[in-house]
Design a protein around this motif. Structure first.
Motif, PDB file in Angstrom:
ATOM      1  N   MET A 103       0.854  -1.194   0.000  1.00  0.00           N
ATOM      2  CA  MET A 103       0.000   0.000   0.000  1.00  0.00           C
ATOM      3  C   MET A 103       0.891   1.245   0.000  1.00  0.00           C
ATOM      4  SD  MET A 103      -2.722   1.393   2.876  1.00  0.00           S
ATOM      5  CE  MET A 103      -3.466  -0.203   3.136  1.00  0.00           C
ATOM      6  N   SER A 104       0.594   2.171  -0.880  1.00  0.00           N
ATOM      7  CA  SER A 104       1.377   3.396  -0.929  1.00  0.00           C
ATOM      8  C   SER A 104       1.069   4.281   0.268  1.00  0.00           C
ATOM      9  CB  SER A 104       1.080   4.156  -2.226  1.00  0.00           C
ATOM     10  OG  SER A 104      -0.209   4.732  -2.161  1.00  0.00           O
ATOM     11  N   GLU A 105       1.961   5.220   0.535  1.00  0.00           N
ATOM     12  CA  GLU A 105       1.755   6.155   1.643  1.00  0.00           C
ATOM     13  C   GLU A 105       0.506   6.987   1.422  1.00  0.00           C
ATOM     14  OE1 GLU A 105       2.272   7.369   5.262  1.00  0.00           O
ATOM     15  OE2 GLU A 105       3.675   5.983   4.322  1.00  0.00           O
ATOM     16  N   ALA A 106       0.239   7.376   0.170  1.00  0.00           N
ATOM     17  CA  ALA A 106      -0.940   8.182  -0.149  1.00  0.00           C
ATOM     18  C   ALA A 106      -2.216   7.406   0.140  1.00  0.00           C
ATOM     19  CB  ALA A 106      -0.904   8.609  -1.617  1.00  0.00           C
ATOM     20  N   SER A 154      -2.705   7.014   3.949  1.00  0.00           N
ATOM     21  CA  SER A 154      -3.167   8.269   4.549  1.00  0.00           C
ATOM     22  C   SER A 154      -4.647   8.513   4.241  1.00  0.00           C
ATOM     23  CB  SER A 154      -2.324   9.432   4.027  1.00  0.00           C
ATOM     24  OG  SER A 154      -2.803  10.660   4.495  1.00  0.00           O
ATOM     25  N   LEU A 155      -5.032   8.237   2.995  1.00  0.00           N
ATOM     26  CA  LEU A 155      -6.427   8.432   2.591  1.00  0.00           C
ATOM     27  C   LEU A 155      -7.359   7.526   3.386  1.00  0.00           C
ATOM     28  CD1 LEU A 155      -8.104  10.064   0.542  1.00  0.00           C
ATOM     29  CD2 LEU A 155      -7.823   8.181  -1.083  1.00  0.00           C
ATOM     30  N   ILE A 212     -14.559  -3.204   6.341  1.00  0.00           N
ATOM     31  CA  ILE A 212     -14.462  -3.304   4.877  1.00  0.00           C
ATOM     32  C   ILE A 212     -13.718  -2.091   4.333  1.00  0.00           C
ATOM     33  CG2 ILE A 212     -15.778  -3.380   2.717  1.00  0.00           C
ATOM     34  CD1 ILE A 212     -17.981  -4.845   4.217  1.00  0.00           C
ATOM     35  N   LEU A 213     -14.084  -0.912   4.834  1.00  0.00           N
ATOM     36  CA  LEU A 213     -13.409   0.311   4.396  1.00  0.00           C
ATOM     37  C   LEU A 213     -11.931   0.284   4.787  1.00  0.00           C
ATOM     38  CD1 LEU A 213     -13.679   3.121   3.108  1.00  0.00           C
ATOM     39  CD2 LEU A 213     -14.305   4.013   5.369  1.00  0.00           C
ATOM     40  N   LYS A 214     -11.670  -0.153   6.000  1.00  0.00           N
ATOM     41  CA  LYS A 214     -10.294  -0.181   6.508  1.00  0.00           C
ATOM     42  C   LYS A 214      -9.421  -1.123   5.678  1.00  0.00           C
ATOM     43  CE  LYS A 214      -7.733  -0.891  10.828  1.00  0.00           C
ATOM     44  NZ  LYS A 214      -7.850  -1.261  12.272  1.00  0.00           N
ATOM     45  N   ASN A 215     -10.015  -2.226   5.219  1.00  0.00           N
ATOM     46  CA  ASN A 215      -9.254  -3.247   4.477  1.00  0.00           C
ATOM     47  C   ASN A 215      -9.664  -3.300   3.011  1.00  0.00           C
ATOM     48  OD1 ASN A 215      -7.828  -4.529   6.858  1.00  0.00           O
ATOM     49  ND2 ASN A 215      -9.958  -4.804   7.487  1.00  0.00           N
TER      50      ASN A 215
END
Length: 306
Positions: free
Chosen positions: A1-4, A7-8, A97-100
């Motif tokens: 997962m990218s840093e962007a 963060s999002l 679900i949103l978190k993952n």
């Protein structure tokens, strides 16, 4: 997962949790506001077309469905009906679900659909689009309301608690006069309260889609509860009404015209106010009337004072 992306997702999850916390505590106005802001962000990401998106198309569909659930919960908090509502415990199931979202590959737990092919525009964003003439849609056949998915119910907020010596304002939006009223698809009105610099003083509210279209009028008959005591509004503030409708050719919802009411116009009873050409000028410096015809926004005001 990218840093962007990390963060999002962290921001989204924090906002999600903040909304459900407000909901759990019975702070409904704050919960509705948080849900609607997050839903708008999720919809924007889900409908983004850029190639460098952090999310796949399947992930965007899941994000859009979560946004739909947030709007359904927001609508449930404003509804007087108790059946078939989207419950808080249902919404809470969506946080993991949103978190993952980057690894989630199961079937979505609720039978909801994202609003397809509709561009969600932030206030003022229409200004950067090519303007169309009033009659661009052509005559009949441009599309009936049944031709497109129904819009999620409006984002109206309940009346604030009363305070001694303070005045609350309820505005009933009765109807708006337009020469091509019958051609407007899924019309609704966005209501906001702005200061002289165009800064929001209260949460923005959307009416539900209009009740009916008749001759040269679009009828709403809906009450808007202004989310601040009149005495607490800053000098020079104004209440804005942006009439919006769906444009099938361009596949987005656009502002057609706007009206506003200044503080000295707040008084009990009926009032008609003039319509102006877009883009919405929240600073009220470059106003152009929409038409010379006697067509207006028809309102009725009720003041509540302890």
């Amino acid at each position: 997962m990218s840093e962007a992306a990390r963060s999002l997702l962290q921001r989204w999850c924090a906002s999600f949790r903040k909304g459900t916390d407000f909901d759990s505590w019975g702070q409904l106005v704050e919960a509705i506001d948080e849900y609607q802001i997050l839903a708008r962000h999720l919809q924007k990401e889900a409908q983004s077309q850029h190639n460098n998106s952090e999310f796949t198309e399947d992930q965007k569909k899941t994000i859009a469905k979560i946004a739909t659930c947030l709007e359904l919960r927001s609508a449930a908090l404003q509804s007087t009906q108790s059946q078939d509502e989207f419950k808080l415990e249902d919404l809470k199931k969506l946080e993991p679900i949103l978190k993952n979202i980057l690894t989630y590959n199961k079937e979505f737990p609720f039978d909801v659909q994202p609003v397809p092919l509709r561009k969600i525009l932030a206030p003022g964003e229409e200004e950067h689009l090519e303007f169309e003439e009033d009659d661009e849609e052509g005559g009949a056949g441009a599309g009936s309301p049944d031709s497109f998915p129904a819009r999620v119910p409006g984002t109206l907020l309940p009346r604030l608690p009363s305070e001694p010596g303070m005045t609350l304002l309820t505005i009933n939006i009765e109807k708006i006069g337009l020469k091509d009223a019958g051609q407007c698809i899924d019309p609704y009105i966005t209501v906001s309260v702005k200061d002289l610099n165009g800064i929001d003083l209260t949460p923005v509210q959307d009416t539900p889609v209009a009740l009916r279209k008749e001759d040269m009028y679009v009828h709403f008959n809906v009450d808007i509860e202004i989310q601040k005591h009149i005495e607490k509004l800053t000098k020079g503030a104004a209440i804005f009404f942006e009439f919006k409708h769906y444009k099938p050719k361009k596949r987005f919802t656009s502002t057609k015209c706007f009206a506003f009411m200044e503080m000295d116009e707040i008084k009990p009873g009926a009032i008609v106010i003039e319509l102006y050409k877009k883009p919405t000028d929240f600073k009220r410096k470059k106003l152009q009337l929409l038409t010379k015809k006697p067509l207006y926004l028809h309102l009725h005001q009720t003041l509540h004072k302890e």
